[in-house]
Design an enzyme around this catalytic site. Structure first.
Site, PDB file in Angstrom:
ATOM      1  N   ASP A  93      -0.251  -0.325  10.806  1.00 24.32           N
ATOM      2  CA  ASP A  93      -0.877  -0.253   9.484  1.00 24.32           C
ATOM      3  C   ASP A  93      -0.465   1.029   8.762  1.00 24.32           C
ATOM      4  O   ASP A  93       0.050   1.981   9.373  1.00 24.32           O
ATOM      5  CB  ASP A  93      -2.401  -0.302   9.680  1.00 24.32           C
ATOM      6  CG  ASP A  93      -3.147  -0.881   8.481  1.00 24.32           C
ATOM      7  OD1 ASP A  93      -2.533  -1.020   7.410  1.00 24.32           O
ATOM      8  OD2 ASP A  93      -4.348  -1.176   8.627  1.00 24.32           O
ATOM      9  N   ASP A  95      -5.174  -8.256   2.410  1.00 22.73           N
ATOM     10  CA  ASP A  95      -6.532  -8.182   2.963  1.00 22.73           C
ATOM     11  C   ASP A  95      -7.408  -9.265   2.357  1.00 22.73           C
ATOM     12  O   ASP A  95      -8.515  -9.513   2.834  1.00 22.73           O
ATOM     13  CB  ASP A  95      -7.145  -6.807   2.670  1.00 22.73           C
ATOM     14  CG  ASP A  95      -6.667  -5.776   3.675  1.00 22.73           C
ATOM     15  OD1 ASP A  95      -6.071  -6.165   4.699  1.00 22.73           O
ATOM     16  OD2 ASP A  95      -6.872  -4.574   3.426  1.00 22.73           O
TER      17      ASP A  95
END
Ligand code: DGJ
Length: 720
Positions: A466, A536
């Protein structure tokens, strides 16, 4: 594929699968003559229409234009000499042909596995006064309509040169009325398709965030007015880089379009000492006369097979369950195991432990950089948890964010100068974190040490890498003042080096990149990690647009897509589990919720989805994509995946909101073999010609959020 050269006329003719690219040396300059549908190698290429009436620089279609001698359009490069001057003049020196495709040292790039797959032309230009030399690299691929371009700037003089601008490519074309097509968005709203005339003044797509970003993808296409998914000319430009970029189309007064792509010159400079060279990242340029669909399929195949690497490149990807939206930071080992156990019973293959397993991380304010397991949460460590997961028959995956440091971390307390910063200035926080200075070898070594120790001691089969903030105060404590302008790119090169090292040393691990969703969904990342977390935003309706837009450039195998809980955590919408599954199955499939909370009925549906995806994933992940209906144009979305031999296909259809009194839906399919008959599951057997021209008809039932997945198989069982 071939590169044909007429030395006497100074003509270079690059031929790919169905594309030609023609240049000529005119008055010492490499001039662009043609890029489009394949031309005959033995045809007469003299007096091409691209050549201007007046041979002044401002009108000459050029391949790597300079600044300061009469071309007032945007230059491809600019160099400052020791005397402070910024004028150079690159003149043609010669060329060489390299079989295959040379690597771009330290940079991600497309590649050829064998020398007969591709051929590379290197054209050398030089400025006699400064000693600057530039090598322009052009690779054509035998089986592709893509051409990869980059430039290498070399200081072969005795003084130091300061690069102020070093783009990867520049091309001048006669298409002023074409439209710019690109992908724009935000967090949770990535890759929304944009289309508008380039217009006077031009179109500029860029990032100044130190990363490619959610806002604009490093991609630009120019489409003929009226070009659609299937018809019309499209020129695509995709930049294989993950940092600051610029992609622009400038329309000049003579109605020519100059397209340029490269590292954003904004806040960039690079000192090139005598003997040194600077390699730009590459731009992959695709020509299609089959509309946007043709362009996308060219990118998909090239990126899937000759940009992505590693053992997973040609393998179907495991179905995973990730605990992020199930637990966020609040979990125990038993809770994680209970989710994995439910997953195992439903056929899921991989469990991913997301953020929150290390340091003192119970929220997003702390511990990045301290890659040591939190024994309060996981008393038996990662080893113990992985063992329990493995015992259930699932592989174990883990989340990391290696490029970051929390101010509240042992790492930051020990090394406050290891983050990007400018002495005496504020260190701007985002998500309460700072960015590690990856231009520094000592920082990279430390992070490598911590992560490799985990990958060595824990049976990690998957890593979610990430990266959750843009870069600010881009400066390095380890670099001298005159090199501070290099740090954004040096940082990016450092990130790439760390990724190369870890992915190279742990080839069995499947890496997925992520940046608050799709903030770094770019070809640079795909070189190291063959899949990316797309957004997301996991709402099925929102995902139609995000995944449709992303598919313009990137293959479905790269598009991470998960079923999540309702009401959706990002937009609060409730959609049926069936639709959530069907949308996610259009990409690289998984779940991101607490599976233990499902009712028996829901579990049956998940079981069905998992079994279905296992049987169709080779078609989704390795097939060819045809887009049928765009979510940007209405209430419906449809796409198809067709195997390369056209023996099998999948149709996905979605209708977001119900409408009253609707006639039967008639959907014309694409990509099938007109000569073959297809058994269409639930419908009957029909000819490919009928399915594509007359279409398939079905009644959409009442109710919002309708979705349909239909499988088609060659009725004769033929394999092409
Ligand atoms: C951002 C990612 O996009 C999410 O999927 C999740 O991993 C969080 N970071 C964790 O902090």
């Amino acid at each position: 594929m071939a590169i044909h050269i007429d030395e006497r006329a100074g003509l270079f003719h690059l031929q790919g699968k169905d594309v030609s690219y023609v240049m000529q040396v005119v008055d010492g300059y490499p001039v662009h003559l043609y890029w489009g549908k394949k031309l005959r190698a033995d045809g007469n290429l003299q007096d091409m229409p691209g050549l201007p009436k007046h041979r002044n620089l401002d009108q000459m279609p050029q391949e790597y234009p300079q600044y300061g001698s009469g071309d007032f359009r945007s230059p491809a490069y600019q160099v400052e000499l020791e005397d402070g001057s910024r004028i150079t003049e690159l003149v043609y020196q010669g060329y060489r042909i390299i079989p295959g495709k040379p690597r771009l040292e330290g940079l991600p790039a497309t590649y050829a596995e064998a020398d007969d797959e591709a051929e590379t032309l290197e054209i050398t230009l030089a400025d006699a006064y400064s000693g600057l030399r530039v090598a322009l690299l052009y690779t054509v691929f035998k089986d592709s309509n893509a051409i990869a371009r980059s430039a290498r700037l070399i200081n072969s003089g005795s003084g130091r040169l300061k690069l102020l601008r070093a783009l990867s490519m520049s091309v001048d074309m006669d298409i002023p009325d074409y439209e710019a097509v690109y992908l724009a968005g935000a967090w949770g709203r990535e890759a929304h398709l944009q289309r508008r005339p380039i217009g006077p003044g031009g179109t500029r797509i860029e990032s100044r965030r130190g990363m490619s970003g959610h806002q604009l993808n490093p991609f630009l296409a120019l489409a003929e007015p009226g070009a659609d998914e299937d018809r019309g000319e499209v020129y695509g430009f995709s930049f294989v880089y993950s940092g600051n970029f610029l992609a622009q189309a400038e329309v000049d007064s003579m109605r020519k379009v100059r397209v340029q792509v490269g590292i954003n010159p904004f806040d960039f400079c690079w000192l090139l000492m005598p003997g040194e060279s600077f390699q730009t990242p590459e731009t992959v340029m695709v020509y299609s006369d089959n509309g946007l669909g043709g362009m996308s399929r060219t990118y998909h195949k090239l990126y899937r097979t000759r940009l992505c690497r590693g053992v997973y490149r040609d393998q179907v990807r495991p179905i995973l369950v990730n605990n992020w939206e199930a637990t966020y930071f609040q979990f125990t080992a038993d809770k994680l195991v209970s989710i994995a156990k439910a997953g195992a019973e439903l056929g899921i293959e991989l469990f991913v432990l997301d953020d929150g397993w290390f340091g003192k991380r119970n929220d997003d304010t702390t511990s990045l950089g301290d890659w040591v397991v939190n024994r309060d949460k996981l008393p038996d460590g990662l080893e113990g948890l992985a063992e329990r997961i493995n015992r259930l028959g699932l592989k174990f995956g883990i989340w990391v964010e290696p490029e970051m440091v929390s101010p509240d971390s042992d790492l930051y307390r020990a090394h406050p100068d290891w983050c990007l910063h400018v002495e005496g200035r504020r260190r701007t926080l985002a998500r309460t974190q700072l960015v590690l200075d990856m231009s520094r070898p000592d920082v990279r070594e430390h992070i490598y040490g911590m992560l490799s120790a985990i990958f060595r001691s824990v049976p990690v089969a998957y890593v979610k890498w990430d990266m959750n903030r843009s870069l600010t105060e881009i400066g390095s404590a380890a670099a001298p003042p005159e090199r501070q302008g290099e740090i954004a790119h040096r940082h990016m090169l450092g990130v790439y080096e760390l990724m190369e090292r870890l992915t190279g040393e742990f080839p069995h691990i499947l890496f997925e990149s992520c940046s608050s969703g799709g903030g770094r969904f770019d070809p640079g990342m795909l070189y190291y990690m063959p899949q990316t977390w797309t957004s997301d935003n996991t709402d099925a309706v929102e995902r139609l647009k995000i995944q449709y837009g992303t598919s313009l450039v990137y293959p479905a195998s790269a598009i991470g897509a998960h079923v999540s809980a309702v009401p959706n955590h990002q937009v609060g919408r409730v959609t049926p589990l069936k639709m959530r599954g069907d949308v996610a199955m259009s990409g690289n499939f998984g779940y991101e919720l607490d599976l233990t909370k499902f009712t028996d009925e829901e579990k049956e549906e998940v079981k069905r989805q998992v079994a279905l995806y296992k049987s169709i994933r080779p078609i989704v992940q390795q097939g060819e994509l045809y887009r049928l209906l765009s979510p940007f144009e209405g209430n419906e979305t449809a796409w198809m995946f067709v195997t390369e031999d056209r023996s099998e296909a999948l149709l996905f259809y979605f209708k977001v909101l119900a409408e009253p009194h609707m006639p039967k839906k008639r959907l014309r399919l694409k990509g099938l073999d007109p000569q073959r008959d297809y058994a269409v599951e639930g419908f009957g057997t029909f000819g490919g010609d009928r399915l594509m021209h007359a279409g398939l008809a079905f009644q959409v039932p009442p109710g919002d959020h309708f979705s349909l997945v239909v499988r088609l198989r060659d009725a004769a069982g033929g394999k092409g």
